[in-house]
Design a protein around this motif. Structure first.
Motif, PDB file in Angstrom:
ATOM      1  N   ASP A 234       1.240  -1.039  -0.189  1.00  0.00           N
ATOM      2  CA  ASP A 234      -0.103   0.155  -0.221  1.00  0.00           C
ATOM      3  C   ASP A 234       0.565   1.226  -0.540  1.00  0.00           C
ATOM      4  OD1 ASP A 234      -2.078  -1.856   0.059  1.00  0.00           O
ATOM      5  OD2 ASP A 234      -2.884  -1.168   1.903  1.00  0.00           O
ATOM      6  N   TYR A 235       2.058   1.548   0.848  1.00  0.00           N
ATOM      7  CA  TYR A 235       2.869   2.513   1.104  1.00  0.00           C
ATOM      8  C   TYR A 235       3.790   2.418  -0.187  1.00  0.00           C
ATOM      9  CZ  TYR A 235       2.061   3.468   5.444  1.00  0.00           C
ATOM     10  OH  TYR A 235       1.516   4.374   6.585  1.00  0.00           O
ATOM     11  N   LYS A 236       4.079   1.929  -0.917  1.00  0.00           N
ATOM     12  CA  LYS A 236       4.419   1.844  -2.440  1.00  0.00           C
ATOM     13  C   LYS A 236       3.652   2.242  -3.808  1.00  0.00           C
ATOM     14  CE  LYS A 236       6.808  -2.022  -3.728  1.00  0.00           C
ATOM     15  NZ  LYS A 236       6.442  -3.263  -3.782  1.00  0.00           N
ATOM     16  N   SER A 237       2.235   2.088  -3.374  1.00  0.00           N
ATOM     17  CA  SER A 237       1.507   2.071  -4.149  1.00  0.00           C
ATOM     18  C   SER A 237       1.464   3.408  -3.951  1.00  0.00           C
ATOM     19  CB  SER A 237       0.001   1.587  -4.569  1.00  0.00           C
ATOM     20  OG  SER A 237       0.230   0.367  -4.486  1.00  0.00           O
ATOM     21  N   GLN A 238       1.166   3.901  -2.753  1.00  0.00           N
ATOM     22  CA  GLN A 238       0.726   5.329  -2.369  1.00  0.00           C
ATOM     23  C   GLN A 238       2.255   6.416  -2.808  1.00  0.00           C
ATOM     24  OE1 GLN A 238      -0.113   6.449   1.572  1.00  0.00           O
ATOM     25  NE2 GLN A 238       0.715   8.712   1.007  1.00  0.00           N
ATOM     26  N   SER A 239       3.157   5.497  -2.633  1.00  0.00           N
ATOM     27  CA  SER A 239       4.598   7.101  -3.537  1.00  0.00           C
ATOM     28  C   SER A 239       4.378   6.599  -4.539  1.00  0.00           C
ATOM     29  CB  SER A 239       5.860   6.210  -3.090  1.00  0.00           C
ATOM     30  OG  SER A 239       6.281   4.847  -3.242  1.00  0.00           O
ATOM     31  N   LEU A 240       3.618   5.893  -5.441  1.00  0.00           N
ATOM     32  CA  LEU A 240       3.821   5.865  -7.210  1.00  0.00           C
ATOM     33  C   LEU A 240       3.040   7.140  -7.260  1.00  0.00           C
ATOM     34  CD1 LEU A 240       4.603   4.678  -9.763  1.00  0.00           C
ATOM     35  CD2 LEU A 240       3.063   3.285  -9.747  1.00  0.00           C
ATOM     36  N   ALA A 241       1.669   7.032  -6.371  1.00  0.00           N
ATOM     37  CA  ALA A 241       0.608   7.799  -6.990  1.00  0.00           C
ATOM     38  C   ALA A 241       1.042   9.443  -6.924  1.00  0.00           C
ATOM     39  CB  ALA A 241      -0.530   7.198  -6.372  1.00  0.00           C
ATOM     40  N   GLU A 242       1.576   9.668  -5.391  1.00  0.00           N
ATOM     41  CA  GLU A 242       2.212  10.690  -4.980  1.00  0.00           C
ATOM     42  C   GLU A 242       3.130  11.237  -5.140  1.00  0.00           C
ATOM     43  OE1 GLU A 242       0.029  12.530  -3.457  1.00  0.00           O
ATOM     44  OE2 GLU A 242      -1.786  10.823  -3.508  1.00  0.00           O
ATOM     45  N   PHE A 243       4.396  10.722  -5.449  1.00  0.00           N
ATOM     46  CA  PHE A 243       5.625  11.091  -5.817  1.00  0.00           C
ATOM     47  C   PHE A 243       6.062  12.453  -6.702  1.00  0.00           C
ATOM     48  CE2 PHE A 243       6.021   9.253  -9.383  1.00  0.00           C
ATOM     49  CZ  PHE A 243       7.069   8.996 -10.419  1.00  0.00           C
ATOM     50  N   GLY A 244       5.256  12.447  -7.739  1.00  0.00           N
ATOM     51  CA  GLY A 244       4.427  12.690  -8.998  1.00  0.00           C
ATOM     52  C   GLY A 244       4.987  14.124  -8.646  1.00  0.00           C
ATOM     53  N   LYS A 245       4.251  14.894  -7.098  1.00  0.00           N
ATOM     54  CA  LYS A 245       3.502  15.925  -7.251  1.00  0.00           C
ATOM     55  C   LYS A 245       5.094  16.561  -6.668  1.00  0.00           C
ATOM     56  CE  LYS A 245      -0.819  14.186  -5.985  1.00  0.00           C
ATOM     57  NZ  LYS A 245      -2.087  14.375  -5.439  1.00  0.00           N
ATOM     58  N   TYR A 246       6.239  16.413  -6.549  1.00  0.00           N
ATOM     59  CA  TYR A 246       7.077  17.526  -5.938  1.00  0.00           C
ATOM     60  C   TYR A 246       8.780  18.031  -6.699  1.00  0.00           C
ATOM     61  CZ  TYR A 246       5.144  15.727  -1.408  1.00  0.00           C
ATOM     62  OH  TYR A 246       4.134  15.310  -0.810  1.00  0.00           O
ATOM     63  N   ASP A 247       9.362  18.370  -6.310  1.00  0.00           N
ATOM     64  CA  ASP A 247       9.979  18.920  -6.499  1.00  0.00           C
ATOM     65  C   ASP A 247      11.457  18.837  -6.414  1.00  0.00           C
ATOM     66  OD1 ASP A 247      12.408  20.658  -7.156  1.00  0.00           O
ATOM     67  OD2 ASP A 247      11.448  21.864  -7.427  1.00  0.00           O
ATOM     68  N   TYR A 248      12.296  18.113  -7.074  1.00  0.00           N
ATOM     69  CA  TYR A 248      13.037  17.257  -6.027  1.00  0.00           C
ATOM     70  C   TYR A 248      14.694  17.646  -5.853  1.00  0.00           C
ATOM     71  CZ  TYR A 248      10.330  13.857  -5.490  1.00  0.00           C
ATOM     72  OH  TYR A 248       9.215  12.503  -4.446  1.00  0.00           O
ATOM     73  N   SER A 249      14.608  19.142  -6.828  1.00  0.00           N
ATOM     74  CA  SER A 249      16.172  19.741  -6.530  1.00  0.00           C
ATOM     75  C   SER A 249      16.391  19.854  -5.293  1.00  0.00           C
ATOM     76  CB  SER A 249      15.482  20.910  -7.465  1.00  0.00           C
ATOM     77  OG  SER A 249      15.366  21.701  -6.347  1.00  0.00           O
ATOM     78  N   GLY A 250      15.968  19.906  -3.776  1.00  0.00           N
ATOM     79  CA  GLY A 250      17.377  20.104  -2.782  1.00  0.00           C
ATOM     80  C   GLY A 250      17.255  18.395  -1.980  1.00  0.00           C
ATOM     81  N   MET A 251      17.325  17.407  -3.311  1.00  0.00           N
ATOM     82  CA  MET A 251      18.093  16.055  -2.300  1.00  0.00           C
ATOM     83  C   MET A 251      18.788  15.708  -2.472  1.00  0.00           C
ATOM     84  SD  MET A 251      15.743  12.580  -3.343  1.00  0.00           S
ATOM     85  CE  MET A 251      16.894  12.185  -4.453  1.00  0.00           C
ATOM     86  N   TYR A 252      19.455  15.007  -1.781  1.00  0.00           N
ATOM     87  CA  TYR A 252      20.586  14.804  -1.390  1.00  0.00           C
ATOM     88  C   TYR A 252      20.663  12.901  -1.352  1.00  0.00           C
ATOM     89  CZ  TYR A 252      21.974  19.232  -1.301  1.00  0.00           C
ATOM     90  OH  TYR A 252      22.428  20.749  -1.525  1.00  0.00           O
TER      91      TYR A 252
END
Length: 239
Positions: free
Chosen positions: A145-163
């Motif tokens: 369920d959490y894997k599915s949630q990540s697939l549905a939600e991750f595209g809403k974010y900007d990852y330029s500050g991720m390391y």
């Protein structure tokens, strides 16, 4: 129209945001300790560390197959948008997997310790398919369920500050047992043991897209009443 931005922190990293698109290092990384929350005998959730002797920062493990014990000190680099230099960067579906893992780290909250194991197992399954054995079918379903949630939600974010804190660039190691550069410990002082666990740190940004204002039903009703009233007043004046 206004654009609203909400920031979700994934740790406190002592480095300028502009460096997120680069690979910097080597850095000395001190793995201070785990979260204290155990699930099937493995610590899950938010870990703590120090980069180059700076302030304590929050980190999240993406690598179940490698180990960093408390007080481990080792060399690391900081990989930003170029995830090809990370441990799992060679996988065909990168950078999607790192971004899904970064999204999942935002779900570790102080009041949901009971969920931390499922969240972290989802991260480990996404990144490398590994996690401690012994999950029941219902527990595995929660991980999925959490894997599915990540697939549905991750595209809403900007990852330029991720390391990604990784030793891949610094050590030039192969990851094979016996490789003298495998652990990234050369040139580091106060080495108690050598860990090569890869961690996420930094920040991602949730950007709320522009939406044209649409009046709510109650507002529409009030507007209609007002227009009727204006029309009636106009008729009275004409008479």
């Amino acid at each position: 129209m206004n654009r609203a931005m909400k920031y979700l922190l994934i740790g406190t990293l002592i480095a300028p945001t502009a460096a997120a698109a680069q690979v910097t290092g080597p850095h000395s990384f001190d793995f201070i300790g785990g979260s204290g929350v155990s699930f099937h005998g493995v610590q899950v959730g938010t870990y703590r560390g120090q980069l180059d002797g700076g302030a304590t920062m929050n980190i999240w493990c993406t690598d179940f197959y490698n180990y960093a014990g408390d007080a481990t000190v080792y060399k690391t680099s900081l990989a930003g948008s170029d995830l090809s230099v990370t441990r799992w960067g060679g996988l065909p579906d990168q950078p999607t997997l790192y971004r899904r893992a970064a999204y999942l780290t935002t779900l570790f909250q102080a009041d949901n310790h009971a969920e931390w194991g499922f969240i972290h197992y989802a991260i480990w399954q996404l990144m490398n398919g590994g996690y401690p054995a012994g999950l029941s079918m219902s527990q595995q379903a929660k991980v999925n369920d959490y894997k599915s949630q990540s697939l549905a939600e991750f595209g809403k974010y900007d990852y330029s500050g991720m390391y990604v804190l990784t030793d891949v660039v610094v050590t030039k190691g192969t990851g094979v047992r016996g490789d003298p550069y495998r652990y990234g410990c050369q040139g580091v002082q106060r080495v108690r043991s050598c860990g090569i666990q890869e961690q996420l740190a930094g920040s991602i940004r949730l950007i709320e897209t522009d939406v044209d204002a649409v009046p709510e039903p109650a507002t529409m009703g009030l507007l209609a009443v007002g227009l009727v009233g204006l029309a009636a007043a106009g008729r009275r004046r004409r008479r």
